[in-house]
Design a protein around this motif. Structure first.
Motif, short mmCIF file in Angstrom:
data_model
loop_
_atom_site.label_atom_id
_atom_site.label_comp_id
_atom_site.label_asym_id
_atom_site.label_seq_id
_atom_site.Cartn_x
_atom_site.Cartn_y
_atom_site.Cartn_z
N ALA A 72 0.86 -1.40 -0.03
CA ALA A 72 0.00 0.07 -0.02
C ALA A 72 0.71 1.30 -0.12
O ALA A 72 0.45 2.18 -0.97
CB ALA A 72 -0.91 -0.04 1.15
N GLY A 73 1.64 1.39 0.86
CA GLY A 73 2.35 2.73 0.90
C GLY A 73 3.27 2.88 -0.37
O GLY A 73 3.40 3.98 -0.58
N VAL A 74 3.93 2.00 -0.82
CA VAL A 74 4.85 2.04 -2.10
C VAL A 74 3.74 2.36 -3.27
O VAL A 74 4.01 3.10 -4.13
CB VAL A 74 5.50 0.95 -2.40
CG1 VAL A 74 6.52 1.16 -3.44
CG2 VAL A 74 6.45 0.58 -1.19
N LEU A 75 2.79 1.47 -3.58
CA LEU A 75 1.81 1.86 -4.60
C LEU A 75 1.32 3.18 -4.49
O LEU A 75 1.10 3.77 -5.62
CB LEU A 75 0.89 0.52 -4.43
CG LEU A 75 -0.24 0.48 -5.55
CD1 LEU A 75 -0.73 -0.82 -5.68
CD2 LEU A 75 -1.49 1.46 -5.34
N GLU A 76 0.65 3.55 -3.31
CA GLU A 76 -0.11 4.82 -3.15
C GLU A 76 0.83 5.87 -3.33
O GLU A 76 0.45 7.00 -3.91
CB GLU A 76 -1.08 4.87 -2.00
CG GLU A 76 -2.16 3.58 -2.11
CD GLU A 76 -2.79 3.51 -0.70
OE1 GLU A 76 -2.66 4.39 0.31
OE2 GLU A 76 -3.42 2.43 -0.58
N THR A 77 2.09 5.94 -2.91
CA THR A 77 3.14 7.00 -3.24
C THR A 77 3.24 7.09 -4.74
O THR A 77 3.17 8.37 -5.24
CB THR A 77 4.44 6.54 -2.60
OG1 THR A 77 4.07 6.78 -1.11
CG2 THR A 77 5.37 7.50 -2.86
N ILE A 78 3.32 6.06 -5.34
CA ILE A 78 3.48 6.13 -6.91
C ILE A 78 2.41 6.69 -7.67
O ILE A 78 2.55 7.78 -8.43
CB ILE A 78 4.02 4.80 -7.64
CG1 ILE A 78 5.29 4.09 -6.86
CG2 ILE A 78 4.05 4.88 -9.09
CD1 ILE A 78 5.30 2.82 -7.31
N ILE A 79 1.28 6.35 -7.31
CA ILE A 79 -0.02 6.69 -7.91
C ILE A 79 -0.29 8.35 -7.42
O ILE A 79 -0.44 9.19 -8.37
CB ILE A 79 -1.13 6.06 -7.44
CG1 ILE A 79 -1.13 4.65 -8.10
CG2 ILE A 79 -2.70 6.65 -7.91
CD1 ILE A 79 -1.50 4.55 -9.48
N SER A 80 0.40 8.72 -6.09
CA SER A 80 0.03 9.97 -5.86
C SER A 80 1.13 10.89 -6.49
O SER A 80 0.70 12.22 -7.02
CB SER A 80 0.27 10.31 -4.33
OG SER A 80 -0.61 9.41 -3.71
N MET A 81 2.19 10.30 -6.87
CA MET A 81 3.35 10.93 -7.78
C MET A 81 2.69 11.43 -9.29
O MET A 81 2.74 12.57 -9.57
CB MET A 81 4.48 10.14 -7.84
CG MET A 81 5.34 10.32 -6.82
SD MET A 81 6.76 9.09 -6.86
CE MET A 81 7.73 9.59 -5.60
N LYS A 82 1.99 10.41 -9.70
CA LYS A 82 1.45 10.66 -11.22
C LYS A 82 0.38 11.56 -11.06
O LYS A 82 0.23 12.36 -11.96
CB LYS A 82 0.79 9.05 -11.45
CG LYS A 82 1.93 8.14 -11.85
CD LYS A 82 2.18 8.12 -13.18
CE LYS A 82 3.40 6.98 -13.44
NZ LYS A 82 4.23 7.47 -14.58
N ALA A 83 -0.47 11.56 -9.97
CA ALA A 83 -1.54 12.42 -10.00
C ALA A 83 -1.12 14.03 -9.79
O ALA A 83 -1.49 14.93 -10.58
CB ALA A 83 -2.35 12.29 -8.71
N VAL A 84 0.11 14.19 -9.14
CA VAL A 84 0.48 15.43 -9.04
C VAL A 84 1.03 16.08 -10.27
O VAL A 84 0.95 17.15 -10.79
CB VAL A 84 1.61 15.74 -7.67
CG1 VAL A 84 2.40 17.13 -7.75
CG2 VAL A 84 1.12 15.39 -6.35
N GLU A 85 1.66 14.77 -10.95
CA GLU A 85 2.35 15.47 -12.33
C GLU A 85 1.32 15.74 -13.33
O GLU A 85 1.34 16.73 -14.16
CB GLU A 85 3.02 14.18 -12.92
CG GLU A 85 4.29 13.66 -12.32
CD GLU A 85 4.84 12.24 -12.46
OE1 GLU A 85 4.50 11.74 -13.54
OE2 GLU A 85 5.73 11.95 -11.68
#
Lengths: 348, 175
Positions: free
Chosen positions: A282-295
């Motif tokens: 969860a912590g890794v997956l949700e961090t990556i998806i959040s990065m994409k969202a900010v991008e």
């Protein structure tokens, strides 16, 4: 400084971070009702792979794809593997994680972070700290858990699972859905950062000092984690990605913690309505998806939410919203009174 | 301050603590003699009992030698522990309760199927709001590298390995 050079997600929604982000941004999910063939478990909702996957093989696949094209020799003694999992393979956390480093010919051994549901954020923090000691220059962080009757029965015995699709932050939420996935991030210590790259800003890990299986009602640990990543202020944040499991107590606790931290107006979201609770991933997956969202300048909608009904108000929506900002905070909490937060910022 | 415990003996800062029992019974003996006021102890799995007793003896020694008051909430103090086999002993116990024809999963047992529960138990007992974490690693040296890289400057750190209810070892320090 520590930067992220590459990432990858393998989930029931798809292979690759980009494909996962596109499907999430379209509101898709693989959360389905499942029945246990043995008849032991009550029916449950979860996001599962269509074919049975093996923990170590899935971790290797996730890491290999993340490593592709980023010029890292994973066998080097300057490369450290940090694995985030709660159950590994056949409950043998070290042995099954060791298979991953052996596959890559890495002789440093492996650090397995086993801090319940906060492991994926703790793994990023541990990796960044170990890089800062100077002993290593690259860290490969892999988060993964595969669902088993062991986990499902345990959560059912706790009456923690929802008998419907999960509804994070909703007044009528009835518990969590489980999920499985693997996610990998390659972190590197460097003096230079290029436009579009992500910098690790800060991380915090704190205990509630309250209860082993329930969060602090006043969000003691989560508040302290948010204070650790405050870093002069939260003004440049696009959003806070909360744990948002859709359990009654977790979501209430988070609403209290973010209001106490002065983030009551800050857009927040939960990704559990897309993936379920993927535990060590969860912590890794949700961090990556959040990065994409900010991008993409968006706050992803909280799938499953209809009407916010947490004890303190949170600024959440089930629709994607446009946003400014060049960073985010990812917050997690879990059994053992553990809480963790990590903050990332993009160089524009 | 340092405590070393195995299935047969307890050594606190170089001095052996007298015990009559072995294995988990020895932990209970130590609980009755030195603690006694924390019945949650009896609900804990062996790994948590081991870490709990180690931390209690260390903190009691600190209180008596340095006059440090116990149970005062602390922002700095935390608990970082590690081992090789995570919570395998309790995991196998829980596994037995979900067999076909003999299915009675217990939440009280399930919660201890995570190794970081021991760090939580110690943080709760002592109101330590600092860092808490559990690492499954090759050896104690690797664990201490992680501890040194962390922001934790005070608290309980160490190795707590449990391979069976009577087969365990702890090497724990108060920093």
């Amino acid at each position: 400084m520590i930067i992220k050079v590459s990432d990858n997600i393998i989930s029931p929604l798809g292979v690759g971070s980009e494909e996962n982000f596109i499907r999430v941004s379209k509101g898709e999910s693989m959360l389905r009702r499942h029945e246990d063939a043995e008849g032991l478990l009550q029916p449950y909702y979860a996001s599962l792979f269509t074919e049975r996957r093996v923990f170590s093989e899935l971790c290797i696949e996730a890491a290999e794809e993340a490593l592709w094209g980023c010029g890292v020799d994973a066998s080097s003694d300057k490369v450290l593997f940090v694995v985030s999992t709660t159950k590994g393979e056949d409950l043998e956390l070290y042995h099954s994680s060791e298979k991953i480093v052996k596959h890559f010919g890495n002789k440093n051994g492996v650090i397995v972070v086993s801090n319940a549901c906060t492991s994926g954020v703790c793994a990023q923090i541990t990796a960044a700290r170990m890089l800062n000691t100077g002993k290593y220059d690259t860290a490969i962080v892999v988060g993964c858990d595969i669902q088993t009757p062991f986990i499902v029965s345990g959560f059912q015995s706790f009456k923690a699972l929802s008998d419907e699709l999960c509804r994070p932050f909703d007044g009528a939420r009835r518990g969590l859905n489980l999920g499985e996935a693997a996610a990998a991030m390659i972190l590197r210590r460097t003096d230079d950062i290029e436009e579009g790259q992500w910098e690790y800003v800060a991380g915090g890990i704190h205990n509630d000092a309250n209860h082993i299986s329930g969060p602090s009602r006043t969000g003691e640990g989560a508040l302290r984690c948010l204070n650790d990543v405050r870093n002069g202020g939260f003004g440049d944040l696009a959003f806070v990605n909360l744990h948002g499991t859709a359990s009654l107590y977790n979501d209430d606790m988070e609403s209290v913690a973010i209001n106490r931290a002065g983030l009551g107006e800050m857009p927040v979201n939960s990704l559990k309505g897309y993936y379920g609770h993927t535990m060590g991933a969860a912590g890794v997956l949700e961090t990556i998806i959040s990065m994409k969202a900010v991008e993409h300048n968006i706050v992803l909608g909280t799938r499953g939410l209809v009407t916010v009904g947490t004890v303190e108000n949170v600024n959440a929506s089930n629709e994607n919203r446009s946003c400014g900002g060049n960073g985010f905070v990812k917050l997690l909490s879990g059994f053992g009174g553990s809480n963790a937060a990590v903050r990332w910022r993009i160089k524009r | 301050m340092r405590i070393v415990i195995d299935g047969k003996k307890v050594v606190l800062d170089g001095c052996q603590v007298e015990t009559k029992e072995c294995g988990e019974k020895m932990l209970t003996e130590l609980y009755r003699r030195y603690v006694g006021d924390y019945p949650k102890f009896f609900k804990m799995d062996t790994l948590s009992k081991l870490g709990f007793i180690a931390s209690e003896l260390l903190l009691q020694r600190e209180a008596s030698l340095r006059g440090v008051e116990r149970f005062v909430p602390s922002e700095e103090r935390g608990v970082i522990m590690g081992n090789r086999s995570a919570s395998i002993v309790n995991d196998r116990e829980y596994e037995k309760t979900i067999q076909k024809g003999d299915y009675y999963p217990s939440p009280a047992l399930f919660v201890y199927t995570l190794p970081n529960i021991v760090t939580g138990e110690i943080a709760i007992r002592n109101k330590f709001y600092g860092e808490s974490g559990f690492y499954v690693v090759e050896d104690k040296e690797t664990l201490m590298e992680i501890v040194r890289s962390s922001s934790m400057k005070a608290g309980i750190v160490g190795w707590v390995e449990c391979r069976g209810r009577n087969d365990f070892e702890a090497d724990v320090e108060l920093i």
